[in-house]
Design a protein around this motif. Structure first.
Motif, PDB file in Angstrom:
ATOM      1  N   PHE A 180       0.818  -1.209   0.000  1.00 49.53           N
ATOM      2  CA  PHE A 180       0.000   0.000   0.000  1.00 49.53           C
ATOM      3  C   PHE A 180       0.856   1.265   0.000  1.00 49.53           C
ATOM      4  CE2 PHE A 180      -3.860  -2.228   2.087  1.00 49.53           C
ATOM      5  CZ  PHE A 180      -4.270  -2.673   0.841  1.00 49.53           C
ATOM      6  N   GLN A 181       2.096   1.176   0.471  1.00 50.97           N
ATOM      7  CA  GLN A 181       2.975   2.345   0.489  1.00 50.97           C
ATOM      8  C   GLN A 181       3.310   2.818  -0.920  1.00 50.97           C
ATOM      9  OE1 GLN A 181       6.382   1.571   2.939  1.00 50.97           O
ATOM     10  NE2 GLN A 181       5.175   1.232   4.786  1.00 50.97           N
ATOM     11  N   THR A 182       3.184   1.942  -1.889  1.00 50.08           N
ATOM     12  CA  THR A 182       3.449   2.320  -3.286  1.00 50.08           C
ATOM     13  C   THR A 182       2.182   2.366  -4.127  1.00 50.08           C
ATOM     14  OG1 THR A 182       3.929  -0.008  -3.800  1.00 50.08           O
ATOM     15  CG2 THR A 182       5.800   1.420  -3.236  1.00 50.08           C
ATOM     16  N   THR A 183       1.191   1.519  -3.796  1.00 44.60           N
ATOM     17  CA  THR A 183      -0.036   1.489  -4.600  1.00 44.60           C
ATOM     18  C   THR A 183      -1.096   2.452  -4.090  1.00 44.60           C
ATOM     19  OG1 THR A 183      -0.910  -0.350  -3.270  1.00 44.60           O
ATOM     20  CG2 THR A 183       0.348  -0.911  -5.262  1.00 44.60           C
ATOM     21  N   SER A 184      -0.970   2.945  -2.841  1.00 46.18           N
ATOM     22  CA  SER A 184      -1.883   3.904  -2.201  1.00 46.18           C
ATOM     23  C   SER A 184      -3.212   3.268  -1.808  1.00 46.18           C
ATOM     24  CB  SER A 184      -2.140   5.119  -3.096  1.00 46.18           C
ATOM     25  OG  SER A 184      -3.068   4.817  -4.125  1.00 46.18           O
ATOM     26  N   LEU A 185      -4.020   4.040  -1.086  1.00 47.47           N
ATOM     27  CA  LEU A 185      -5.360   3.622  -0.670  1.00 47.47           C
ATOM     28  C   LEU A 185      -6.376   4.643  -1.152  1.00 47.47           C
ATOM     29  CD1 LEU A 185      -5.088   2.381   3.041  1.00 47.47           C
ATOM     30  CD2 LEU A 185      -5.757   1.037   1.054  1.00 47.47           C
ATOM     31  N   GLY A 186      -7.489   4.155  -1.655  1.00 50.21           N
ATOM     32  CA  GLY A 186      -8.596   5.043  -1.967  1.00 50.21           C
ATOM     33  C   GLY A 186      -9.489   5.170  -0.745  1.00 50.21           C
ATOM     34  N   VAL A 187      -9.778   6.416  -0.336  1.00 48.89           N
ATOM     35  CA  VAL A 187     -10.571   6.667   0.874  1.00 48.89           C
ATOM     36  C   VAL A 187     -11.871   7.351   0.483  1.00 48.89           C
ATOM     37  CG1 VAL A 187     -10.647   7.804   3.120  1.00 48.89           C
ATOM     38  CG2 VAL A 187      -8.487   6.857   2.283  1.00 48.89           C
ATOM     39  N   ALA A 188     -12.988   6.686   0.779  1.00 49.71           N
ATOM     40  CA  ALA A 188     -14.297   7.233   0.429  1.00 49.71           C
ATOM     41  C   ALA A 188     -14.666   8.358   1.389  1.00 49.71           C
ATOM     42  CB  ALA A 188     -15.352   6.133   0.467  1.00 49.71           C
ATOM     43  N   LEU A 202       1.319   6.300   8.828  1.00 48.12           N
ATOM     44  CA  LEU A 202       1.851   4.969   8.541  1.00 48.12           C
ATOM     45  C   LEU A 202       2.608   4.929   7.216  1.00 48.12           C
ATOM     46  CD1 LEU A 202      -1.296   2.918   9.616  1.00 48.12           C
ATOM     47  CD2 LEU A 202       0.845   3.129  10.882  1.00 48.12           C
ATOM     48  N   GLY A 203       2.755   6.102   6.584  1.00 49.55           N
ATOM     49  CA  GLY A 203       3.509   6.167   5.342  1.00 49.55           C
ATOM     50  C   GLY A 203       2.754   5.664   4.134  1.00 49.55           C
ATOM     51  N   ILE A 204       1.415   5.671   4.186  1.00 42.84           N
ATOM     52  CA  ILE A 204       0.602   5.187   3.070  1.00 42.84           C
ATOM     53  C   ILE A 204      -0.123   6.368   2.428  1.00 42.84           C
ATOM     54  CG2 ILE A 204      -1.372   3.756   2.425  1.00 42.84           C
ATOM     55  CD1 ILE A 204      -0.609   1.827   4.615  1.00 42.84           C
ATOM     56  N   PRO A 205       0.123   6.652   1.146  1.00 40.22           N
ATOM     57  CA  PRO A 205      -0.587   7.751   0.477  1.00 40.22           C
ATOM     58  C   PRO A 205      -2.050   7.394   0.247  1.00 40.22           C
ATOM     59  CG  PRO A 205       0.778   6.546  -1.090  1.00 40.22           C
ATOM     60  CD  PRO A 205       1.091   5.977   0.263  1.00 40.22           C
ATOM     61  N   THR A 206      -2.903   8.399   0.223  1.00 41.69           N
ATOM     62  CA  THR A 206      -4.337   8.175   0.039  1.00 41.69           C
ATOM     63  C   THR A 206      -4.867   9.000  -1.116  1.00 41.69           C
ATOM     64  OG1 THR A 206      -4.861   9.915   1.657  1.00 41.69           O
ATOM     65  CG2 THR A 206      -4.714   7.650   2.476  1.00 41.69           C
ATOM     66  N   GLN A 210     -15.658  10.355  -3.871  1.00 40.29           N
ATOM     67  CA  GLN A 210     -16.997  10.542  -3.330  1.00 40.29           C
ATOM     68  C   GLN A 210     -17.933   9.373  -3.666  1.00 40.29           C
ATOM     69  OE1 GLN A 210     -18.122  13.038  -1.416  1.00 40.29           O
ATOM     70  NE2 GLN A 210     -16.234  14.237  -1.392  1.00 40.29           N
ATOM     71  N   THR A 211     -17.876   8.863  -4.885  1.00 41.39           N
ATOM     72  CA  THR A 211     -18.760   7.789  -5.317  1.00 41.39           C
ATOM     73  C   THR A 211     -17.941   6.642  -5.888  1.00 41.39           C
ATOM     74  OG1 THR A 211     -19.014   8.630  -7.580  1.00 41.39           O
ATOM     75  CG2 THR A 211     -20.529   9.491  -5.900  1.00 41.39           C
ATOM     76  N   LEU A 212     -18.584   5.474  -6.033  1.00 42.43           N
ATOM     77  CA  LEU A 212     -17.874   4.308  -6.565  1.00 42.43           C
ATOM     78  C   LEU A 212     -17.451   4.530  -8.009  1.00 42.43           C
ATOM     79  CD1 LEU A 212     -19.895   1.308  -5.083  1.00 42.43           C
ATOM     80  CD2 LEU A 212     -17.794   2.357  -4.248  1.00 42.43           C
ATOM     81  N   ASP A 213     -18.247   5.326  -8.755  1.00 45.75           N
ATOM     82  CA  ASP A 213     -17.892   5.590 -10.150  1.00 45.75           C
ATOM     83  C   ASP A 213     -16.643   6.460 -10.248  1.00 45.75           C
ATOM     84  OD1 ASP A 213     -20.062   4.114 -11.018  1.00 45.75           O
ATOM     85  OD2 ASP A 213     -21.406   5.853 -10.972  1.00 45.75           O
ATOM     86  N   GLU A 214     -16.314   7.174  -9.181  1.00 46.78           N
ATOM     87  CA  GLU A 214     -15.148   8.060  -9.188  1.00 46.78           C
ATOM     88  C   GLU A 214     -13.936   7.443  -8.503  1.00 46.78           C
ATOM     89  OE1 GLU A 214     -16.519  11.442  -7.087  1.00 46.78           O
ATOM     90  OE2 GLU A 214     -17.845  12.160  -8.676  1.00 46.78           O
ATOM     91  N   ARG A 215     -14.064   6.184  -8.110  1.00 46.66           N
ATOM     92  CA  ARG A 215     -12.968   5.598  -7.337  1.00 46.66           C
ATOM     93  C   ARG A 215     -11.685   5.563  -8.156  1.00 46.66           C
ATOM     94  NH1 ARG A 215     -11.996   0.143  -8.357  1.00 46.66           N
ATOM     95  NH2 ARG A 215     -13.456  -0.824  -9.823  1.00 46.66           N
ATOM     96  N   PRO A 216     -10.561   5.912  -7.511  1.00 50.35           N
ATOM     97  CA  PRO A 216      -9.275   5.949  -8.214  1.00 50.35           C
ATOM     98  C   PRO A 216      -8.658   4.561  -8.312  1.00 50.35           C
ATOM     99  CG  PRO A 216      -8.966   6.594  -5.948  1.00 50.35           C
ATOM    100  CD  PRO A 216     -10.450   6.373  -6.130  1.00 50.35           C
ATOM    101  N   GLU A 217      -7.625   4.450  -9.127  1.00 48.23           N
ATOM    102  CA  GLU A 217      -6.854   3.220  -9.178  1.00 48.23           C
ATOM    103  C   GLU A 217      -5.961   3.172  -7.935  1.00 48.23           C
ATOM    104  OE1 GLU A 217      -6.891   0.652 -11.184  1.00 48.23           O
ATOM    105  OE2 GLU A 217      -8.563   1.499 -12.350  1.00 48.23           O
ATOM    106  N   ALA A 218      -6.200   2.206  -7.098  1.00 50.13           N
ATOM    107  CA  ALA A 218      -5.446   2.109  -5.847  1.00 50.13           C
ATOM    108  C   ALA A 218      -5.312   0.651  -5.452  1.00 50.13           C
ATOM    109  CB  ALA A 218      -6.148   2.899  -4.739  1.00 50.13           C
ATOM    110  N   GLY A 219      -4.389   0.386  -4.527  1.00 48.33           N
ATOM    111  CA  GLY A 219      -4.182  -0.979  -4.070  1.00 48.33           C
ATOM    112  C   GLY A 219      -5.244  -1.464  -3.124  1.00 48.33           C
ATOM    113  N   GLY A 220      -5.970  -0.532  -2.489  1.00 42.81           N
ATOM    114  CA  GLY A 220      -7.022  -0.892  -1.543  1.00 42.81           C
ATOM    115  C   GLY A 220      -7.965   0.268  -1.349  1.00 42.81           C
ATOM    116  N   TYR A 221      -9.087   0.018  -0.706  1.00 43.66           N
ATOM    117  CA  TYR A 221     -10.107   1.047  -0.539  1.00 43.66           C
ATOM    118  C   TYR A 221     -10.651   1.022   0.888  1.00 43.66           C
ATOM    119  CZ  TYR A 221      -9.910   1.057  -5.612  1.00 43.66           C
ATOM    120  OH  TYR A 221      -9.470   1.128  -6.899  1.00 43.66           O
ATOM    121  N   VAL A 222     -10.860   2.201   1.443  1.00 44.28           N
ATOM    122  CA  VAL A 222     -11.448   2.351   2.775  1.00 44.28           C
ATOM    123  C   VAL A 222     -12.824   2.976   2.605  1.00 44.28           C
ATOM    124  CG1 VAL A 222     -11.190   3.356   5.075  1.00 44.28           C
ATOM    125  CG2 VAL A 222      -9.154   2.714   3.754  1.00 44.28           C
TER     126      VAL A 222
END
Length: 263
Positions: A180-188, A202-206, A210-222
């Motif tokens: 996640f430190q390189t792939t980042s996290l998408g935060v809703a 924790l050194g993880i970029p985010t 706002q919506t699922l249609d706008e979700r970015p390319e990321a390694g994980g999602y919160v």
């Protein structure tokens, strides 16, 4: 005067402990008084130094003695389980039977030192039962049914980790998935501030969305749970299923926390 009865069935350190404790409680040894060194007392009573150390350690654990490096043992200034009365009487100025104002501080009645001494004593004796690392097994089995019924998440108890809060969960995730430190996290959004900011520590970029249609390319999602900050809004079951299908198509799967989805 301290004496040892070698004919009694009681252990020597217990006799020494009981006599010193009684002298402290009755005022023979005054608060702040310096105790005899363990070497001196051992020689005087013709016992081993370890015996005296054991008795002193029990008295320290229960709050009767204090120990500081290079200064020896002293009688505590505040005996355990003894509550010091307020300096001046509290005047009842309200007609109500209970005073909930900030004028009455009941915390001064709490035996803080006795509580700390009891906690130290338990830690020294060892805790007989420690929960599994993932949390109580029965509780996790109950969460399996809860997640399936209300969140439409189908997991096993072994896939659930119970934590003391979001920050602890985030720390576990950061260590288990360092990518996640390189792939980042998408935060809703919206989401509680700590659920957004903790990842930075924790050194993880985010990346916020706002919506699922706008979700970015990321390694994980919160995602924000339905009970979360600030208005209780969250994903309905159909939206969660649609999101899970997207993750499955991208070879990503739900993981770890009820509101965290990762690779």
């Amino acid at each position: 005067m301290l004496t040892i009865d070698r004919q009694s069935g009681q252990k020597v350190y217990q006799q020494l402990y009981a006599q010193i404790r009684a002298e402290i409680e009755t005022g023979v040894r005054r608060p702040g008084a310096l105790m005899p060194s363990t070497r001196f007392l051992a020689q005087r009573l013709s016992v081993s130094r370890n015996t005296v150390d054991h008795a002193y350690a029990e008295l320290v654990a229960e709050g009767y003695l204090t120990s500081k490096p290079a200064s020896g043992y002293h009688v505590t200034h505040h005996l355990p389980f003894v509550v010091t009365p307020p300096a001046s009487p509290i005047v009842q100025t309200t007609p109500f039977p209970y005073d909930f104002t900030d004028q009455l501080d009941h915390m001064q009645l709490f035996p803080t030192q006795a509580w700390q001494a009891a906690e130290l004593r338990v830690l020294q004796q060892g805790i007989p039962h420690i929960q599994p690392l993932g949390g109580d097994c029965i509780y996790r089995e109950q969460l399996v049914n809860y997640l399936a019924r209300l969140k439409h998440l189908h997991v096993t108890a072994d896939q659930i980790i119970v934590t003391s809060g979001f920050n602890e969960a985030a720390n576990i995730i950061a260590h288990l998935v360092p990518e996640f430190q390189t792939t980042s996290l998408g935060v809703a959004e919206p989401i509680a501030p700590n659920a957004r900011e903790v990842w930075k520590t924790l050194g993880i970029p985010t990346q916020l969305f706002q919506t699922l249609d706008e979700r970015p390319e990321a390694g994980g999602y919160v995602l924000n749970p339905t009970h979360n900050f600030p208005d209780g809004f969250g994903l309905d079951p159909h939206a969660r299923q649609r999101f899970a299908q997207h993750l499955k198509a991208e070879k990503r799967y739900p993981g770890l926390f009820t509101s965290v989805f990762g690779t």
